[in-house]
Design a protein around this motif. Structure first.
Motif, mmCIF file in Angstrom:
data_model
loop_
_atom_site.group_PDB
_atom_site.id
_atom_site.type_symbol
_atom_site.label_atom_id
_atom_site.label_comp_id
_atom_site.label_asym_id
_atom_site.label_seq_id
_atom_site.Cartn_x
_atom_site.Cartn_y
_atom_site.Cartn_z
ATOM 1 N N PRO A 196 1.854 3.351 -9.868
ATOM 2 C CA PRO A 196 0.768 3.234 -10.850
ATOM 3 C C PRO A 196 0.177 1.819 -10.861
ATOM 4 N N ARG A 197 -1.109 1.742 -11.062
ATOM 5 C CA ARG A 197 -1.789 0.453 -11.165
ATOM 6 C C ARG A 197 -1.685 -0.099 -12.579
ATOM 7 N N PRO A 198 -1.732 -1.438 -12.765
ATOM 8 C CA PRO A 198 -1.776 -2.458 -11.707
ATOM 9 C C PRO A 198 -0.397 -2.745 -11.148
ATOM 10 N N SER A 199 -0.361 -3.008 -9.864
ATOM 11 C CA SER A 199 0.877 -3.387 -9.184
ATOM 12 C C SER A 199 0.481 -4.316 -8.055
ATOM 13 N N GLY A 200 0.884 -5.574 -8.123
ATOM 14 C CA GLY A 200 0.469 -6.523 -7.095
ATOM 15 C C GLY A 200 0.776 -6.027 -5.703
ATOM 16 N N THR A 201 2.041 -5.743 -5.457
ATOM 17 C CA THR A 201 2.451 -5.276 -4.132
ATOM 18 C C THR A 201 1.848 -3.913 -3.825
ATOM 19 N N GLY A 202 1.898 -3.003 -4.796
ATOM 20 C CA GLY A 202 1.388 -1.657 -4.562
ATOM 21 C C GLY A 202 -0.100 -1.624 -4.319
ATOM 22 N N ASP A 203 -0.854 -2.396 -5.081
ATOM 23 C CA ASP A 203 -2.309 -2.418 -4.897
ATOM 24 C C ASP A 203 -2.685 -3.048 -3.559
ATOM 25 N N ASP A 204 -1.911 -4.055 -3.141
ATOM 26 C CA ASP A 204 -2.156 -4.686 -1.856
ATOM 27 C C ASP A 204 -1.945 -3.681 -0.722
ATOM 28 N N ARG A 205 -0.863 -2.926 -0.806
ATOM 29 C CA ARG A 205 -0.605 -1.919 0.237
ATOM 30 C C ARG A 205 -1.659 -0.817 0.216
ATOM 31 N N ARG A 206 -2.023 -0.384 -0.972
ATOM 32 C CA ARG A 206 -3.047 0.659 -1.078
ATOM 33 C C ARG A 206 -4.367 0.204 -0.459
ATOM 34 N N SER A 207 -4.694 -1.075 -0.586
ATOM 35 C CA SER A 207 -5.964 -1.569 -0.041
ATOM 36 C C SER A 207 -6.025 -1.393 1.473
ATOM 37 N N GLY A 208 -4.870 -1.436 2.145
ATOM 38 C CA GLY A 208 -4.853 -1.205 3.586
ATOM 39 C C GLY A 208 -5.239 0.218 3.931
ATOM 40 N N TRP A 209 -4.726 1.164 3.167
ATOM 41 C CA TRP A 209 -5.091 2.577 3.363
ATOM 42 C C TRP A 209 -6.582 2.778 3.067
ATOM 43 N N GLU A 210 -7.062 2.221 1.969
ATOM 44 C CA GLU A 210 -8.472 2.375 1.613
ATOM 45 C C GLU A 210 -9.385 1.804 2.688
ATOM 46 N N ASP A 211 -9.052 0.607 3.178
ATOM 47 C CA ASP A 211 -9.896 -0.030 4.198
ATOM 48 C C ASP A 211 -9.958 0.813 5.466
ATOM 49 N N ALA A 212 -8.817 1.355 5.881
ATOM 50 C CA ALA A 212 -8.794 2.174 7.095
ATOM 51 C C ALA A 212 -9.620 3.441 6.917
ATOM 52 N N MET A 213 -9.513 4.081 5.759
ATOM 53 C CA MET A 213 -10.245 5.325 5.524
ATOM 54 C C MET A 213 -11.746 5.076 5.405
ATOM 55 N N ARG A 214 -12.104 3.937 4.810
ATOM 56 C CA ARG A 214 -13.535 3.606 4.727
ATOM 57 C C ARG A 214 -14.106 3.314 6.107
ATOM 58 N N GLU A 215 -13.387 2.484 6.869
ATOM 59 C CA GLU A 215 -13.901 2.058 8.174
ATOM 60 C C GLU A 215 -14.032 3.234 9.134
ATOM 61 N N ARG A 216 -13.029 4.091 9.177
ATOM 62 C CA ARG A 216 -13.029 5.172 10.163
ATOM 63 C C ARG A 216 -13.816 6.400 9.709
ATOM 64 N N LEU A 217 -13.749 6.714 8.410
ATOM 65 C CA LEU A 217 -14.336 7.971 7.941
ATOM 66 C C LEU A 217 -15.499 7.782 6.984
ATOM 67 N N GLY A 218 -15.749 6.533 6.552
ATOM 68 C CA GLY A 218 -16.861 6.278 5.654
ATOM 69 C C GLY A 218 -16.694 6.878 4.271
ATOM 70 N N LEU A 219 -15.468 7.000 3.788
ATOM 71 C CA LEU A 219 -15.232 7.635 2.495
ATOM 72 C C LEU A 219 -15.657 6.726 1.349
#
Length: 384
Positions: A196-219
């Motif tokens: 659950p947010r906010p979580s420093g470590t968790g939000d940082d890791r989630r940002s990697g997933w978000e960036d990959a999905m945006r870059e590759r799939l434009g979500l």
């Protein structure tokens, strides 16, 4: 057999006794060629400094303090265990000791640090489990107590403060690489299971997933939110969260069937295949969450769903889960280097530029062909 002395090392290296002392205590002030010669003599003779005498002479404890975190569960606890082992082993190689202490809250930890420091029992501290608005770092800086954190200063603007030394693993990059790996294999609906947010470590890791999905799939944001599930870091909690997500992904009628008969029976009753659950892969913020997801998806007939965890714990290896590995030997080495310098063993006031005050270490994706072991008993949350 007589133990070798400083005088023996000086004689073999053809230097003065003071030069040997400088190499042992302040190596940076000794020329490289001379330092190399002295270190070779130390290795040849098997010389070990008299640490007790040095501590008395320097009025230093040669000890680093670190709080032993409460063990929330045996999976995530393995990460701290491995870090402590690496830190202790590398500190010993520098002639230092590690002192463990306990504290239930940040305030109790601050009080323990104050007590240990006033008694001159510890020269510096290693903090773990940093979080938003962490009061420990501000107190340590204000009281001029040397420290380094395993974890970034989440939520405060001192990411480059030379007074705040920190080492961390680049969770964003690790999750980004894991997500890209799944997308490269043809997955498109890659879900995220995080804390659950906010979580420093968790939000940082989630940002990697978000960036990959945006870059590759434009979500967009709405599409990303639809692929996210949150859970506290426990296997039962993660299992329940994934079960709920699987149910939500079906029709309201099927959700009613699951509530009455369990996920496996509901799938059979509806006559629908695993693909109807809506995800073709899942990336998780920890191995604990990944194991809960594995139990939920396997019990619901999704034994082939790729799942990637984070931390590469023994549990992940045992059940065949791919996971992002934290190189904890490098974390320990970075923490000691920031406190002591590349080869020293005395804690001093670091003379570091802002961009030299931290180490961000790249993790590595460990790929496994998941066993997805047939569970002898379904998860209780998936049965009638």
């Amino acid at each position: 057999m007589r133990q070798p002395t400083v005088e023996d090392v000086a004689r073999i290296a053809q230097v003065s006794r003071q030069t040997v002392s400088n190499v042992l205590n302040s190596p940076a002030i000794v020329k490289l060629a001379t330092r190399t010669r002295v270190q070779a003599a130390i290795a040849e003779l098997g010389y070990r400094p008299n640490l007790s005498a040095r501590r008395l002479r320097q009025q230093k404890s040669a000890t680093l303090g670190i709080r032993l975190d409460p063990m929330m569960n045996g999976i995530s606890g393995a990460v701290l265990d491995r870090f402590l082992h690496a830190l202790t082993e590398q500190a010993d190689a520098r002639g230092l000791r590690i002192l463990l202490f306990t504290a239930a809250t940040p305030e109790e930890e601050i009080e323990q640090i104050r007590r240990l420091r006033e008694a001159a029992e510890v020269d510096a501290f290693v903090l773990t489990a940093t979080f938003h608005e962490d009061p420990r770092t501000e107190w340590l800086i204000a009281n001029r107590i040397p420290f380094v954190t395993f974890g970034r200063p989440w939520g405060i603007d001192d990411m480059t403060d030379p007074q705040h030394l920190w080492v961390d693993v680049d969770g964003r990059q690790g999750v980004y690489d894991a997500t890209i790996s799944l997308l490269d294999q043809g997955a498109r609906r890659v879900g995220w299971l995080g804390w659950p947010r906010p979580s420093g470590t968790g939000d940082d890791r989630r940002s990697g997933w978000e960036d990959a999905m945006r870059e590759r799939l434009g979500l967009g944001e709405a599409e990303l939110r639809a692929l996210c599930t949150e859970s506290h870091d426990g296997v039962p909690q993660a299992t329940a969260a994934v079960v709920a997500a699987l149910v939500t992904g079906r029709s309201a009628a099927l959700a009613g069937n699951v509530a009455k008969t369990g996920a496996s029976a509901a799938v059979a009753e509806a006559g629908e295949g695993p693909d109807d659950f809506g995800l073709d892969a899942l990336v998780c913020a920890s191995d604990t969450l990944a194991l809960g997801a594995l139990i939920a998806t396997s019990s619901a007939g999704l034994r082939d769903l790729p799942i990637i965890g984070f931390d590469d714990t023994p549990v992940a290896a045992a059940v065949g889960l791919s996971s992002v590995m934290q190189p904890l030997d490098e974390v320990a080495a970075g923490a000691l280097e920031l406190l002591l310098g590349p080869t020293g063993n005395t804690v001093g006031v670091p003379n570091l530029a802002p961009n030299e005050a931290h180490r961000l270490i790249a993790p590595r994706l460990v790929k496994r062909r998941s066993n997805h072991l047939p569970l002898s008993e379904p998860s209780p949350s998936l049965t009638r």
